[in-house]
Design a protein around this motif. Sequence first.
Motif, mmCIF file in Angstrom:
data_model
loop_
_atom_site.group_PDB
_atom_site.id
_atom_site.type_symbol
_atom_site.label_atom_id
_atom_site.label_comp_id
_atom_site.label_asym_id
_atom_site.label_seq_id
_atom_site.Cartn_x
_atom_site.Cartn_y
_atom_site.Cartn_z
ATOM 1 N N VAL A 137 0.854 -1.189 0.000
ATOM 2 C CA VAL A 137 0.000 0.000 0.000
ATOM 3 C C VAL A 137 0.889 1.239 0.000
ATOM 4 O O VAL A 137 1.829 1.341 0.803
ATOM 5 N N GLN A 138 0.606 2.160 -0.900
ATOM 6 C CA GLN A 138 1.325 3.434 -0.910
ATOM 7 C C GLN A 138 0.829 4.302 0.238
ATOM 8 O O GLN A 138 -0.378 4.531 0.373
ATOM 9 N N VAL A 139 1.753 4.766 1.073
ATOM 10 C CA VAL A 139 1.389 5.664 2.161
ATOM 11 C C VAL A 139 1.001 7.011 1.547
ATOM 12 O O VAL A 139 1.786 7.607 0.804
ATOM 13 N N PRO A 140 -0.205 7.507 1.810
ATOM 14 C CA PRO A 140 -0.659 8.739 1.143
ATOM 15 C C PRO A 140 0.230 9.942 1.448
ATOM 16 O O PRO A 140 0.776 10.072 2.551
ATOM 17 N N HIS A 141 0.370 10.790 0.451
ATOM 18 C CA HIS A 141 0.997 12.108 0.592
ATOM 19 C C HIS A 141 2.409 12.010 1.173
ATOM 20 O O HIS A 141 2.791 12.778 2.049
ATOM 21 N N HIS A 142 3.192 11.050 0.690
ATOM 22 C CA HIS A 142 4.615 10.939 1.014
ATOM 23 C C HIS A 142 4.894 10.718 2.502
ATOM 24 O O HIS A 142 5.970 11.028 2.987
ATOM 25 N N GLY A 143 3.896 10.210 3.217
ATOM 26 C CA GLY A 143 4.084 9.962 4.646
ATOM 27 C C GLY A 143 3.687 11.126 5.524
ATOM 28 O O GLY A 143 4.134 11.229 6.665
ATOM 29 N N SER A 144 2.812 11.992 5.030
ATOM 30 C CA SER A 144 2.352 13.137 5.818
ATOM 31 C C SER A 144 1.459 12.666 6.967
ATOM 32 O O SER A 144 0.573 11.826 6.785
#
Length: 440
Positions: free
Chosen positions: A372-379
Amino acid sequence: MLTDGVVRSFNPIGQGSFVTEHFYQDGIEQASVVFDAGFLKTATKGGERRARRLIQSTLTKGVPISAIFVSHLDEDHVGLVPYILSEYRDQVKNVVLPRFSQETVFTYLFWYTVQGMAPIKGKKRWSSDLAQLITEVARKLRYVSGEEDVLLDQRRGPNWHLIRPHLGERPPPFQEEIADAIDLGQEGSDRAADRPSGGVFHLVGRSCRWYFVPYHREVKDDKRKAKQFWKWIIKNFRKCFQRGSYHPDEPFFSGDPDALVKLRWLSECVLRQESKYNQLAKIYNATWGDRNRDSMVVTSFPSRDCDIDPYLISPIGSVSFCVNAYLYEYGSAPFMPAFKPGAIYTGDSNAAELPLEILMGSPYVSYNIGSVQVPHHGSANSWDKQLVSANAILYFASYGSANIYGHPAPKVIRDITYGLKIPLFYNEYSLPYLQVFPYS
């Protein structure tokens, strides 16, 4: 050497997103799929030249790019798409992006047009290319008239698929209507077509079929945010509107054959007022800051008849990758657990607003989502613990070494590790990471 299978590549683009999937048959790459392509220059070391070299080393000349999935129109997700469409024009078969509102498209177009004309080092050509891309999107959406294609030098461009917002009245149809999938292997025709959120795309291989399901949620305050921005523009640059041939109460120029000319003229007028131009970026970010919430999310997973071995994840060129690939024929590494092949690409979405039960689609899809891609670069502002409750094991995101936003946030990493999941955060200094899925 991988004979038949799929390789997912997490490419170190910096503060942005550039993930690719590559499909092999008989040891030869047959097709690739791109999920976003862009980065934020101010937060990433190395600049555009480094990013273009990364694209050249990732995408193979002569191999079809079956689809480019664009989550939204921020430069850190779409900034390199014009370069791919230009450099690999004959190879790109499809572009899939959300059906953005008229207000959203013209706000982006105005912003990139101003940036492209401003005397900012390193930004002029970059923003001009983005303005041309948004103009092409506006044409496909029929927000501006005119048939000429500003980006394309060839006679035929890719197919454009515009994903309508899902209004939440029922789950998308891919749970039971997967047989109606759209083939991404078809030749490009430069035509645009509306598609439903949750509609299915697929790539058909000899040994396996791979599915891609885009989901686009509706952001109800999107138009309100855009109108706030234009209200400020009208108030502070009223003389520009008064000198033009259109009324300030109609800033979006819908259906006007001269809309693009007027927009450029307005941008030139705005740039002449240097004292107010410096406020433009602040107002743009302040009134337009929630635009990330309408990012399109894409679920990628294999069909039921695929027989896939466990895979290995490791940086390219590392000793562990070479040794394990040789000893285990791309099987699971001794120090890494076996993963599942599916993935969810979230763009800059707000994790709290992601309906996992819809994105997962069915028990089969849910079971096969391993990344799963963590949204917004890990914000931290876009994060929610609910993502850790998914069946996925790997949580990944790209960030810039020079970013001032605190990406990735310690809270995000802590939640992932406490949930006994694996965080993979990488920047422009990292090596590319691979996931390898050989077909049995």
